[in-house]
Scaffold this motif. Structure first.
Motif, PDB file in Angstrom:
ATOM      1  N   VAL A 194     -54.896 -82.595  20.265  1.00 42.94           N
ATOM      2  CA  VAL A 194     -54.201 -81.339  20.531  1.00 42.94           C
ATOM      3  C   VAL A 194     -52.893 -81.393  19.751  1.00 42.94           C
ATOM      4  N   ALA A 195     -52.628 -80.344  18.979  1.00 48.28           N
ATOM      5  CA  ALA A 195     -51.385 -80.282  18.195  1.00 48.28           C
ATOM      6  C   ALA A 195     -50.683 -78.965  18.482  1.00 48.28           C
ATOM      7  N   GLU A 196     -49.364 -79.033  18.588  1.00 46.58           N
ATOM      8  CA  GLU A 196     -48.521 -77.858  18.835  1.00 46.58           C
ATOM      9  C   GLU A 196     -47.651 -77.671  17.612  1.00 46.58           C
ATOM     10  N   ASP A 197     -47.863 -76.587  16.865  1.00 41.02           N
ATOM     11  CA  ASP A 197     -47.148 -76.340  15.603  1.00 41.02           C
ATOM     12  C   ASP A 197     -47.186 -77.557  14.681  1.00 41.02           C
ATOM     13  N   GLY A 198     -48.343 -78.207  14.617  1.00 42.87           N
ATOM     14  CA  GLY A 198     -48.518 -79.346  13.729  1.00 42.87           C
ATOM     15  C   GLY A 198     -48.104 -80.687  14.308  1.00 42.87           C
ATOM     16  N   THR A 199     -47.456 -80.689  15.477  1.00 40.14           N
ATOM     17  CA  THR A 199     -47.037 -81.936  16.114  1.00 40.14           C
ATOM     18  C   THR A 199     -48.128 -82.392  17.075  1.00 40.14           C
ATOM     19  N   LEU A 200     -48.650 -83.594  16.842  1.00 39.17           N
ATOM     20  CA  LEU A 200     -49.716 -84.132  17.672  1.00 39.17           C
ATOM     21  C   LEU A 200     -49.201 -84.458  19.072  1.00 39.17           C
ATOM     22  N   LEU A 201     -49.911 -83.986  20.100  1.00 37.59           N
ATOM     23  CA  LEU A 201     -49.524 -84.250  21.478  1.00 37.59           C
ATOM     24  C   LEU A 201     -50.271 -85.471  22.015  1.00 37.59           C
ATOM     25  N   VAL A 202     -49.713 -86.102  23.038  1.00 34.58           N
ATOM     26  CA  VAL A 202     -50.288 -87.317  23.619  1.00 34.58           C
ATOM     27  C   VAL A 202     -51.018 -86.975  24.914  1.00 34.58           C
ATOM     28  N   LYS A 203     -52.301 -87.374  24.964  1.00 31.97           N
ATOM     29  CA  LYS A 203     -53.098 -87.122  26.159  1.00 31.97           C
ATOM     30  C   LYS A 203     -52.534 -87.931  27.320  1.00 31.97           C
ATOM     31  N   GLY A 204     -52.401 -87.311  28.479  1.00 34.20           N
ATOM     32  CA  GLY A 204     -51.865 -87.980  29.660  1.00 34.20           C
ATOM     33  C   GLY A 204     -50.360 -87.858  29.786  1.00 34.20           C
ATOM     34  N   THR A 205     -49.676 -87.629  28.666  1.00 35.80           N
ATOM     35  CA  THR A 205     -48.227 -87.441  28.685  1.00 35.80           C
ATOM     36  C   THR A 205     -47.878 -85.968  28.470  1.00 35.80           C
ATOM     37  N   GLY A 245     -63.126 -78.730  31.516  1.00 33.35           N
ATOM     38  CA  GLY A 245     -62.716 -78.450  30.147  1.00 33.35           C
ATOM     39  C   GLY A 245     -61.456 -77.625  30.038  1.00 33.35           C
ATOM     40  N   ILE A 246     -60.707 -77.493  31.123  1.00 33.99           N
ATOM     41  CA  ILE A 246     -59.477 -76.700  31.099  1.00 33.99           C
ATOM     42  C   ILE A 246     -58.324 -77.581  30.652  1.00 33.99           C
ATOM     43  N   LEU A 247     -57.642 -77.146  29.616  1.00 35.73           N
ATOM     44  CA  LEU A 247     -56.528 -77.872  29.025  1.00 35.73           C
ATOM     45  C   LEU A 247     -55.229 -77.438  29.701  1.00 35.73           C
ATOM     46  N   THR A 248     -54.451 -78.401  30.195  1.00 34.66           N
ATOM     47  CA  THR A 248     -53.208 -78.098  30.902  1.00 34.66           C
ATOM     48  C   THR A 248     -52.053 -78.819  30.235  1.00 34.66           C
ATOM     49  N   ARG A 249     -50.969 -78.092  29.989  1.00 36.13           N
ATOM     50  CA  ARG A 249     -49.743 -78.681  29.428  1.00 36.13           C
ATOM     51  C   ARG A 249     -49.000 -79.347  30.571  1.00 36.13           C
ATOM     52  N   LEU A 250     -48.667 -80.620  30.447  1.00 39.07           N
ATOM     53  CA  LEU A 250     -48.011 -81.350  31.527  1.00 39.07           C
ATOM     54  C   LEU A 250     -46.499 -81.209  31.510  1.00 39.07           C
ATOM     55  N   CYS A 251     -45.927 -80.962  30.355  1.00 42.06           N
ATOM     56  CA  CYS A 251     -44.462 -80.823  30.233  1.00 42.06           C
ATOM     57  C   CYS A 251     -44.112 -79.348  30.115  1.00 42.06           C
ATOM     58  N   GLY A 252     -44.076 -78.628  31.219  1.00 38.03           N
ATOM     59  CA  GLY A 252     -43.752 -77.202  31.186  1.00 38.03           C
ATOM     60  C   GLY A 252     -44.980 -76.362  30.909  1.00 38.03           C
ATOM     61  N   CYS A 253     -44.777 -75.271  30.180  1.00 44.38           N
ATOM     62  CA  CYS A 253     -45.855 -74.330  29.874  1.00 44.38           C
ATOM     63  C   CYS A 253     -46.133 -74.332  28.377  1.00 44.38           C
ATOM     64  N   TRP A 254     -47.294 -73.774  28.010  1.00 39.19           N
ATOM     65  CA  TRP A 254     -47.580 -73.582  26.595  1.00 39.19           C
ATOM     66  C   TRP A 254     -46.692 -72.444  26.089  1.00 39.19           C
ATOM     67  N   PRO A 255     -45.892 -72.679  25.062  1.00 44.70           N
ATOM     68  CA  PRO A 255     -45.040 -71.606  24.525  1.00 44.70           C
ATOM     69  C   PRO A 255     -45.894 -70.475  23.941  1.00 44.70           C
ATOM     70  N   LEU A 256     -45.417 -69.251  24.077  1.00 40.45           N
ATOM     71  CA  LEU A 256     -46.172 -68.097  23.597  1.00 40.45           C
ATOM     72  C   LEU A 256     -46.182 -67.979  22.080  1.00 40.45           C
ATOM     73  N   ASP A 257     -45.146 -68.460  21.430  1.00 36.84           N
ATOM     74  CA  ASP A 257     -45.018 -68.275  19.982  1.00 36.84           C
ATOM     75  C   ASP A 257     -45.366 -69.532  19.182  1.00 36.84           C
ATOM     76  N   VAL A 258     -46.200 -70.405  19.735  1.00 39.41           N
ATOM     77  CA  VAL A 258     -46.540 -71.664  19.089  1.00 39.41           C
ATOM     78  C   VAL A 258     -48.040 -71.698  18.798  1.00 39.41           C
ATOM     79  N   ASP A 259     -48.400 -72.243  17.630  1.00 38.24           N
ATOM     80  CA  ASP A 259     -49.808 -72.443  17.310  1.00 38.24           C
ATOM     81  C   ASP A 259     -50.289 -73.727  17.969  1.00 38.24           C
ATOM     82  N   VAL A 260     -51.356 -73.637  18.735  1.00 38.20           N
ATOM     83  CA  VAL A 260     -51.938 -74.804  19.385  1.00 38.20           C
ATOM     84  C   VAL A 260     -53.316 -75.019  18.772  1.00 38.20           C
ATOM     85  N   ASP A 261     -53.513 -76.181  18.165  1.00 35.59           N
ATOM     86  CA  ASP A 261     -54.796 -76.534  17.557  1.00 35.59           C
ATOM     87  C   ASP A 261     -55.472 -77.601  18.406  1.00 35.59           C
ATOM     88  N   VAL A 262     -56.703 -77.329  18.814  1.00 39.97           N
ATOM     89  CA  VAL A 262     -57.453 -78.258  19.655  1.00 39.97           C
ATOM     90  C   VAL A 262     -58.749 -78.624  18.934  1.00 39.97           C
TER      91      VAL A 262
END
Length: 116
Positions: free
Chosen positions: A9-20, A28-45
């Motif tokens: 999972v990447a947010e605006d090109g920055t790779l995110l860490v699973k579990g953190t 299969g539901i993806l949940t952001r653990l640190c706050g919410c998914w920003p509205l103006d960010v590209d999320v690539d899964v």
């Protein structure tokens, strides 16, 4: 349906860490653990999904619905217009609607109310 694994999972090109940064539940539901998914960010899964083999009951219901639609198409005309040609078919009469029995057969493959 179903999500079998999430590779990255990447947010605006920055790779995110699973579990953190995120988690994926058994549905299969993806949940952001640190706050919410920003509205103006590209999320690539990157993920895998689907059944290795389509369950026999799913094939059976698909064939039943397709067969009903093939047999009943000419008797299912609900409305027709002449200007710019518009035709509406009644799904109950074409057989495209699932019966209560078929819904019960497929219930374990549904993913909540939005898939019904």
């Amino acid at each position: 349906m179903p999500v079998t694994s999430v590779t990255s999972v990447a947010e605006d090109g920055t790779l995110l860490v699973k579990g953190t940064d995120y988690r994926v539940n058994r549905h299969g539901i993806l949940t952001r653990l640190c706050g919410c998914w920003p509205l103006d960010v590209d999320v690539d899964v990157v993920y895998d999904h689907g059944y290795a083999d389509i369950p026999a009951i799913v094939k059976q219901v698909c064939l039943q619905v397709a067969g009903r639609g093939y047999v009943r198409t000419s008797t299912a005309l609900a409305a027709e217009s002449l200007g710019d040609r518009s035709v509406t078919y009644d799904k109950d009469r074409t057989g495209e609607n699932l019966s209560d029995y078929e819904r019960r057969l497929l219930a374990k493959y549904a993913r909540g109310n939005e898939s019904r």
